[in-house]
Design a protein around this motif. Structure first.
Motif, mmCIF file in Angstrom:
data_model
loop_
_atom_site.group_PDB
_atom_site.id
_atom_site.type_symbol
_atom_site.label_atom_id
_atom_site.label_comp_id
_atom_site.label_asym_id
_atom_site.label_seq_id
_atom_site.Cartn_x
_atom_site.Cartn_y
_atom_site.Cartn_z
ATOM 1 N N UNK A 129 -75.529 82.163 -32.116
ATOM 2 C CA UNK A 129 -77.120 81.989 -32.757
ATOM 3 C C UNK A 129 -76.708 81.775 -34.330
ATOM 4 N N UNK A 130 -76.676 80.055 -34.468
ATOM 5 C CA UNK A 130 -76.629 79.562 -35.674
ATOM 6 C C UNK A 130 -77.462 80.211 -36.727
ATOM 7 N N UNK A 131 -78.638 80.610 -36.520
ATOM 8 C CA UNK A 131 -79.420 81.048 -37.494
ATOM 9 C C UNK A 131 -79.133 82.486 -38.173
ATOM 10 N N UNK A 135 -91.453 71.063 -45.317
ATOM 11 C CA UNK A 135 -90.262 71.059 -44.690
ATOM 12 C C UNK A 135 -89.598 69.762 -44.455
ATOM 13 N N UNK A 136 -90.198 68.909 -44.288
ATOM 14 C CA UNK A 136 -89.493 67.357 -44.148
ATOM 15 C C UNK A 136 -89.154 66.962 -45.453
ATOM 16 N N UNK A 137 -90.029 67.302 -46.395
ATOM 17 C CA UNK A 137 -89.753 66.882 -47.808
ATOM 18 C C UNK A 137 -88.502 67.493 -48.366
ATOM 19 N N UNK A 138 -88.280 68.759 -48.023
ATOM 20 C CA UNK A 138 -87.119 69.625 -48.262
ATOM 21 C C UNK A 138 -86.011 69.128 -47.785
ATOM 22 N N UNK A 139 -85.861 68.888 -46.270
ATOM 23 C CA UNK A 139 -84.830 68.434 -45.642
ATOM 24 C C UNK A 139 -84.196 67.012 -45.818
ATOM 25 N N UNK A 140 -85.330 66.355 -46.119
ATOM 26 C CA UNK A 140 -84.907 64.570 -46.007
ATOM 27 C C UNK A 140 -84.602 64.055 -44.909
ATOM 28 N N UNK A 196 -79.158 72.957 -46.043
ATOM 29 C CA UNK A 196 -80.371 73.216 -45.892
ATOM 30 C C UNK A 196 -80.815 73.181 -44.336
ATOM 31 N N UNK A 197 -81.725 73.950 -44.096
ATOM 32 C CA UNK A 197 -82.088 74.206 -42.409
ATOM 33 C C UNK A 197 -83.267 74.707 -42.519
ATOM 34 N N UNK A 198 -83.961 74.372 -40.989
ATOM 35 C CA UNK A 198 -85.331 75.119 -40.669
ATOM 36 C C UNK A 198 -85.184 75.605 -39.334
ATOM 37 N N UNK A 199 -85.564 76.671 -38.924
ATOM 38 C CA UNK A 199 -85.439 77.515 -37.693
ATOM 39 C C UNK A 199 -86.871 76.958 -37.098
ATOM 40 N N UNK A 238 -82.703 74.416 -34.081
ATOM 41 C CA UNK A 238 -82.291 74.377 -35.586
ATOM 42 C C UNK A 238 -82.401 73.020 -35.798
ATOM 43 N N UNK A 239 -83.094 72.720 -37.211
ATOM 44 C CA UNK A 239 -83.154 71.374 -37.838
ATOM 45 C C UNK A 239 -82.295 71.446 -39.334
ATOM 46 N N UNK A 240 -81.122 70.624 -39.078
ATOM 47 C CA UNK A 240 -80.341 70.974 -40.206
ATOM 48 C C UNK A 240 -80.491 69.447 -41.139
ATOM 49 N N UNK A 241 -80.470 69.636 -42.565
ATOM 50 C CA UNK A 241 -80.400 68.411 -43.347
ATOM 51 C C UNK A 241 -78.884 67.636 -43.078
#
Length: 366
Positions: free
Chosen positions: A145-147, A177-182, A162-165, A222-225
């Motif tokens: 579990x990568x989180x 979240x989009x702004x933070x990850x780019x 940086x990542x978002x679950x 998982x969405x990773x920068x």
């Protein structure tokens, strides 16, 4: 008096999306195991969960052209002939599967992904009191579990990107979240490997399709920068006396029109899509830091036996941990055995060390 060989069950295949890669890994392990020391019993698990016992020809578990092997009875990958002229697959009932496992000294569960690398078979083997190669229940589950792997690595002071679950009820990223990850971002199943279901997103219009693809494998995504850096890997190995050491690292570079190190470039087109350095061409100080952080990551997840730690190395020589793999690939093109080979541990010795360590460790609390 001749000493009895150690009886090893090599378990492979399984119900995950990484079924075929597990088969290829097993073929390579079966080829390199020291038959003077080990009596080997191959046990395949089909995609629908049937256990199959066989006297396997390792060459049947190789990638042929662009066709990957499977445990399904038609490939001939497993055969236990009652009559040598009529090789037949022997499907095991739950009772027979238990009989087979109870007759072995140690299990090598070369299962990648869900229902194998995630603590499930490890829990079964713990209850059966059977020593096995690799991480225990907790480390297997958190490594898968990568989180939670990222959270444990961060707690140890190791740097993550940086990542978002996105959980089951989360349809997409918020604007914040989009702004933070780019851009770009990488969208992947949170509990899978071998780059299955992974997409590189360079335009937000591609995001929903990438999330849908990842959710074909896992409802948690998982969405990773994206990180600009060199892709570096390092192997970690535990020895029977409890020592834990790191290999020399390797570097992977994708070439041509390949955008990232995806499933095709890893296993199907590795000779054309990738270039490798064994060992990686880095300064001695950087090399030692990679090895140090690899062992630290191993302990952060409470791993046992082995692990492969993947990093990004930035232009200013900063290391960012990408992930920890508790049962890395053992295919002919896999990095883990190749890194140990350049470190001075050849493939048969590596496998013997893993088995000896499993037996020395036993089961239960470590």
């Amino acid at each position: 008096m001749t000493q009895r060989k150690t009886r090893v069950a090599v378990v492979f295949g399984g119900r995950s999306t990484e079924h075929t890669i597990s088969c290829v890994s097993a073929g390579s392990i079966l080829t390199h195991l020291d038959r003077d020391r080990f009596e080997v019993i191959p046990v395949g698990i089909s995609r629908d969960g049937a256990w199959v016992l066989g006297a396997s020809d390792p060459t049947a578990l190789e990638i042929k052209g662009r066709v990957l092997p499977e445990v399904d009875g038609s490939s001939g990958a497993l055969a236990l002939p009652a009559d040598p002229t009529r090789p037949e697959l022997v499907h095991l009932s739950a009772d027979r599967a238990g009989e087979v496992l109870s007759a072995v000294d140690v299990v090598f569960p070369v299962l990648h992904g869900a229902y194998g690398e995630d603590g499930t078979i490890q829990g079964l083997l713990e209850m059966a009191g059977l020593p096995y190669v690799g991480a225990g229940v907790l480390a297997s589950a958190t490594g898968m579990d990568k989180e939670f792997a990222k959270k444990l690595l961060a707690a140890e002071g190791l740097r993550n990107g940086e990542y978002v679950v996105l959980r089951r009820g989360d349809k997409t990223l918020t604007e914040e979240q989009r702004e933070r990850l780019g851009l770009p971002v990488f969208v992947k199943p949170a509990r899978a490997g071998s780059s299955i279901g992974v997409s590189k997103v360079s335009d937000w219009e591609e995001l929903e399709a990438a999330i849908a693809l990842a959710r074909e494998t896992d409802p948690k995504v998982l969405v990773e920068a994206g990180i600009a850096g060199r892709e570096i890997e390092c192997g970690v190995l535990e020895f029977p006396d409890g020592r834990v050491e790191a290999s020399l690292p390797s570097e992977i570079r994708v070439v041509g029109d390949v955008e990232f190190y995806d499933f095709e470039s890893k296993y199907i087109d590795a000779d054309k899509a990738c270039e490798f350095d064994f060992p990686a061409k880095v300064d001695d100080e950087v090399c030692e830091e990679i090895r140090r952080q690899s062992v630290a990551a191993f302990h952060a997840l409470d791993c046992q036996g082995l692990a492969r730690v993947d990093f990004f190395l930035t232009e200013d020589n900063q290391l960012i941990v990408n992930e920890v793999n508790t049962m890395p690939g053992f295919t002919p093109v896999s990095q883990y055995p190749r890194m140990w080979a350049v470190t001075g541990v050849d493939y048969p010795t590596l496998l013997s060390t893993l088995i000896d360590t499993a037996i020395a460790r036993g089961t239960g609390l470590r």
